[in-house]
Design a protein around this motif. Structure first.
Motif, PDB file in Angstrom:
ATOM      1  N   ALA A 153       0.846  -1.193   0.000  1.00  0.00           N
ATOM      2  CA  ALA A 153       0.000   0.000   0.000  1.00  0.00           C
ATOM      3  C   ALA A 153       0.881   1.242   0.000  1.00  0.00           C
ATOM      4  CB  ALA A 153      -0.914   0.005   1.221  1.00  0.00           C
ATOM      5  N   PHE A 154       0.714   2.075  -1.014  1.00  0.00           N
ATOM      6  CA  PHE A 154       1.439   3.351  -1.103  1.00  0.00           C
ATOM      7  C   PHE A 154       0.503   4.467  -0.663  1.00  0.00           C
ATOM      8  CE2 PHE A 154       4.228   1.164  -4.289  1.00  0.00           C
ATOM      9  CZ  PHE A 154       5.438   1.417  -3.655  1.00  0.00           C
ATOM     10  N   ILE A 174      12.071  13.910  -0.019  1.00  0.00           N
ATOM     11  CA  ILE A 174      11.243  12.717   0.131  1.00  0.00           C
ATOM     12  C   ILE A 174      11.449  12.176   1.550  1.00  0.00           C
ATOM     13  CG2 ILE A 174      10.921  10.299  -0.522  1.00  0.00           C
ATOM     14  CD1 ILE A 174       9.763  12.139  -2.601  1.00  0.00           C
ATOM     15  N   ALA A 175      10.347  11.873   2.228  1.00  0.00           N
ATOM     16  CA  ALA A 175      10.419  11.201   3.532  1.00  0.00           C
ATOM     17  C   ALA A 175       9.584   9.928   3.464  1.00  0.00           C
ATOM     18  CB  ALA A 175       9.920  12.106   4.644  1.00  0.00           C
ATOM     19  N   PHE A 176      10.176   8.831   3.913  1.00  0.00           N
ATOM     20  CA  PHE A 176       9.516   7.533   3.895  1.00  0.00           C
ATOM     21  C   PHE A 176       9.128   7.115   5.312  1.00  0.00           C
ATOM     22  CE2 PHE A 176      12.364   6.831   0.081  1.00  0.00           C
ATOM     23  CZ  PHE A 176      11.355   6.658  -0.856  1.00  0.00           C
ATOM     24  N   LEU A 177       8.140   6.225   5.391  1.00  0.00           N
ATOM     25  CA  LEU A 177       7.799   5.591   6.666  1.00  0.00           C
ATOM     26  C   LEU A 177       7.154   4.238   6.406  1.00  0.00           C
ATOM     27  CD1 LEU A 177       7.320   5.592   9.778  1.00  0.00           C
ATOM     28  CD2 LEU A 177       5.108   6.664   9.303  1.00  0.00           C
ATOM     29  N   ALA A 178       7.602   3.250   7.165  1.00  0.00           N
ATOM     30  CA  ALA A 178       6.879   1.985   7.287  1.00  0.00           C
ATOM     31  C   ALA A 178       6.103   2.090   8.593  1.00  0.00           C
ATOM     32  CB  ALA A 178       7.849   0.809   7.319  1.00  0.00           C
ATOM     33  N   PRO A 179       4.820   2.494   8.538  1.00  0.00           N
ATOM     34  CA  PRO A 179       4.114   2.855   9.772  1.00  0.00           C
ATOM     35  C   PRO A 179       3.925   1.672  10.716  1.00  0.00           C
ATOM     36  CG  PRO A 179       2.599   2.752   7.912  1.00  0.00           C
ATOM     37  CD  PRO A 179       3.977   2.648   7.348  1.00  0.00           C
ATOM     38  N   ARG A 191       5.594  -5.504   7.537  1.00  0.00           N
ATOM     39  CA  ARG A 191       6.295  -4.260   7.886  1.00  0.00           C
ATOM     40  C   ARG A 191       7.793  -4.386   7.575  1.00  0.00           C
ATOM     41  NH1 ARG A 191       7.342  -0.932  13.431  1.00  0.00           N
ATOM     42  NH2 ARG A 191       7.612   1.094  12.385  1.00  0.00           N
ATOM     43  N   ARG A 192       8.360  -5.569   7.785  1.00  0.00           N
ATOM     44  CA  ARG A 192       9.757  -5.775   7.415  1.00  0.00           C
ATOM     45  C   ARG A 192       9.942  -5.562   5.919  1.00  0.00           C
ATOM     46  NH1 ARG A 192      13.325 -11.315   6.999  1.00  0.00           N
ATOM     47  NH2 ARG A 192      11.582 -11.820   5.644  1.00  0.00           N
ATOM     48  N   LEU A 193       9.002  -6.062   5.111  1.00  0.00           N
ATOM     49  CA  LEU A 193       9.095  -5.864   3.669  1.00  0.00           C
ATOM     50  C   LEU A 193       9.001  -4.385   3.325  1.00  0.00           C
ATOM     51  CD1 LEU A 193       9.210  -6.864   0.747  1.00  0.00           C
ATOM     52  CD2 LEU A 193       6.729  -7.258   0.869  1.00  0.00           C
ATOM     53  N   ALA A 194       8.103  -3.663   3.998  1.00  0.00           N
ATOM     54  CA  ALA A 194       7.990  -2.224   3.749  1.00  0.00           C
ATOM     55  C   ALA A 194       9.308  -1.514   4.055  1.00  0.00           C
ATOM     56  CB  ALA A 194       6.854  -1.632   4.580  1.00  0.00           C
ATOM     57  N   THR A 236       2.845  -1.414   4.139  1.00  0.00           N
ATOM     58  CA  THR A 236       2.401  -0.040   3.888  1.00  0.00           C
ATOM     59  C   THR A 236       3.585   0.910   3.878  1.00  0.00           C
ATOM     60  OG1 THR A 236       0.307  -0.569   4.958  1.00  0.00           O
ATOM     61  CG2 THR A 236       0.830   1.761   4.671  1.00  0.00           C
ATOM     62  N   ILE A 237       3.610   1.763   2.869  1.00  0.00           N
ATOM     63  CA  ILE A 237       4.716   2.713   2.696  1.00  0.00           C
ATOM     64  C   ILE A 237       4.143   4.114   2.546  1.00  0.00           C
ATOM     65  CG2 ILE A 237       6.611   3.429   1.193  1.00  0.00           C
ATOM     66  CD1 ILE A 237       6.926   0.463   0.422  1.00  0.00           C
ATOM     67  N   LEU A 238       4.440   4.952   3.512  1.00  0.00           N
ATOM     68  CA  LEU A 238       4.118   6.372   3.406  1.00  0.00           C
ATOM     69  C   LEU A 238       5.235   7.070   2.651  1.00  0.00           C
ATOM     70  CD1 LEU A 238       2.551   9.002   4.349  1.00  0.00           C
ATOM     71  CD2 LEU A 238       4.089   8.982   6.325  1.00  0.00           C
ATOM     72  N   ILE A 239       4.861   7.853   1.632  1.00  0.00           N
ATOM     73  CA  ILE A 239       5.834   8.716   0.953  1.00  0.00           C
ATOM     74  C   ILE A 239       5.355  10.146   1.099  1.00  0.00           C
ATOM     75  CG2 ILE A 239       7.064   9.258  -1.170  1.00  0.00           C
ATOM     76  CD1 ILE A 239       6.567   6.492  -2.183  1.00  0.00           C
ATOM     77  N   GLU A 240       6.152  10.956   1.764  1.00  0.00           N
ATOM     78  CA  GLU A 240       5.866  12.384   1.931  1.00  0.00           C
ATOM     79  C   GLU A 240       6.732  13.174   0.953  1.00  0.00           C
ATOM     80  OE1 GLU A 240       3.809  14.026   3.995  1.00  0.00           O
ATOM     81  OE2 GLU A 240       3.203  12.555   5.520  1.00  0.00           O
ATOM     82  N   SER A 241       6.081  13.926   0.085  1.00  0.00           N
ATOM     83  CA  SER A 241       6.797  14.785  -0.857  1.00  0.00           C
ATOM     84  C   SER A 241       7.075  16.126  -0.195  1.00  0.00           C
ATOM     85  CB  SER A 241       5.964  15.005  -2.121  1.00  0.00           C
ATOM     86  OG  SER A 241       5.752  13.798  -2.806  1.00  0.00           O
TER      87      SER A 241
END
Length: 442
Positions: A153-154, A174-179, A191-194, A236-241
């Motif tokens: 999930a992006f 760019i800021a990433f997060l595996a929530p 979550r490990r995969l994220a 799940t992967i959060l991408i903050e622009s």
């Protein structure tokens, strides 16, 4: 080979994107045999929300953008991604349609987008509605998750321009997060995969935006959709622009989203084919924690360093100047003094210059202000004008002050006031800050 939307991508070179902006691309995709476009539902005010599906493979990906209406960068990016997949311009993903089922909701909050606001038309922040479930848009998203059961999930957002990558002075483009999906921040297999995917995406982005990729705080947020969706078993992967220097419309972040999602798909392909083992995933998970933290509010639009203030008590201070809001054209004095790790999207060393609040000139007849003539007025120490408003014909690119009290005194700036002041070297004005814009006069 061009896709059905290649010729339309430039129309999204915008600082903000609304529902009407994406309709030509949606319409073009409806005629493309390689994708399907489904009317998923409507917003609170009745605007259509579409889902675009590419491929029918076993690796299921769901991506959504503009959950916050004023966060439009990734909306352009997902169309860039579709263009690449549809045109087969990426040779490593020529078989993508048979490997992936990619579902994209390119604008979850069209009502907020219409107003260029974070919230929806109910004044609810959709991304804080995962528990209360009072928004049509949020319920639509969660229904999709429950129906599609995505493996990946992006969750695509924009962040403040004032996030810094660690404390290195660079913006977090760019800021990433595996929530986390619980308060203990448990790391399960998804979550490990994220985390592993984020580490890989970070490595791929480094040649493009080195030292501008950060890791977002993973405090569990039970009201947020990303955290809840992670709890349903999706990686799940959060991408903050975020911001980049000299890039007001975030086209750099747009391109980085596109590159990052393609990189994730390539890695997922390799994992699916058995080319990545558990040891490699563990190493990538460990690398995730080495990504610099996304440091909030430690960046400025403009940072003036070491300016001298002369008087009975003379002192030297740095000045942080920020925008009142992302889409505002107003700038204010945010901080004065030792600003610590604060950095600027633009910086100016005023170590040999002296502060001057500027003076007011009274107009007695119509005066045309051009860029050149305003520079001359600034050199004379004039920073604003007074008189009948019709006497000022401002043809310059600057926001010239008229009939307003000076926002700072002769010896000191005032916090939270508009950013207007001069800087002198001896008797000569050599630079000015006009509504947060640095003007060099020499």
């Amino acid at each position: 080979m061009s896709s059905s939307i290649s010729h339309l991508l430039e129309t999204l070179n915008l600082s903000h994107i609304t529902h009407s902006d994406i309709q030509p691309l949606i319409h073009a995709l409806k005629g493309d045999a390689k994708v399907s476009v489904c009317h998923q539902g409507n917003s609170f005010e009745g605007r259509s929300i579409e889902r675009i599906t590419f491929g029918n493979g076993p690796i299921k990906i769901l991506a959504w953008t503009q959950m916050h209406g004023n966060e439009a960068t990734a909306t352009a990016s997902v169309f860039d991604l579709l263009d690449t997949l549809l045109s087969s311009s990426d040779e490593s993903l020529v078989d993508a349609a048979s490997l992936f089922t990619l579902d994209i909701v390119p604008m979850l909050n069209p009502d907020g987008a219409e107003r260029c606001i974070r919230h929806n038309a109910q004044a609810i922040d959709i991304n804080r509605d995962a528990m209360a479930k009072q928004t049509l848009e949020g319920n639509l998203l969660m229904d999709l998750v429950d129906t599609l059961k995505p493996h990946i999930a992006f969750n695509l957002h924009d962040q403040s321009p004032y996030y810094q990558c660690g404390t290195n002075g660079n913006p977090s483009t760019i800021a990433f997060l595996a929530p986390a999906f619980d308060v203990d921040k448990t790391i399960d297999k998804p979550r490990r995969l994220a985390m592993a995917l984020i580490s890989h995406m970070t490595d791929v982005l480094k040649p493009h935006i080195n030292q501008s990729v950060a890791r977002y705080d993973d405090t569990f947020s039970p009201r947020s959709f990303g955290d809840r969706i992670a709890g349903k078993g999706a990686a799940t992967i959060l991408i903050e622009s975020g911001a980049a220097r000299n890039d007001p419309d975030r086209q750099i972040a747009r391109r980085m989203n596109h590159i990052a999602m393609l990189a994730a798909m390539r890695m997922l392909k390799r994992e699916h084919q058995g080319d990545i083992d558990d040891a490699q995933l563990d190493a990538l998970q460990d690398a995730y924690w080495t990504i610099p933290e996304n440091t909030s509010e430690t960046l400025s639009s403009l940072l003036i360093r070491n300016l001298h203030f002369v008087g009975p008590h003379s002192y030297q201070a740095s000045i942080s100047i920020k925008q009142t809001a992302r889409y505002s054209n107003q700038f204010f004095i945010d901080a004065v003094g030792d600003v610590g790790v604060q950095a600027g999207l633009e910086e100016f060393d005023a170590g040999d210059l002296t502060y001057d609040a500027g003076s007011v000139h009274t107009l007695s007849t119509t005066t045309i202000i051009t860029e050149e003539s305003y520079h001359d007025w600034l050199r004379q120490g004039v920073i604003q004008f007074q008189g009948p408003i019709e006497y000022l014909d401002n043809q310059s690119p600057y926001q010239v002050l008229m009939n307003q009290p000076l926002s700072a005194g002769p010896r000191a700036l005032v916090l939270q006031q508009p950013a207007y002041f001069l800087m002198r070297r001896g008797d000569s004005v050599v630079a000015a800050v006009i509504n947060g814009k640095l003007i060099k006069l020499t």
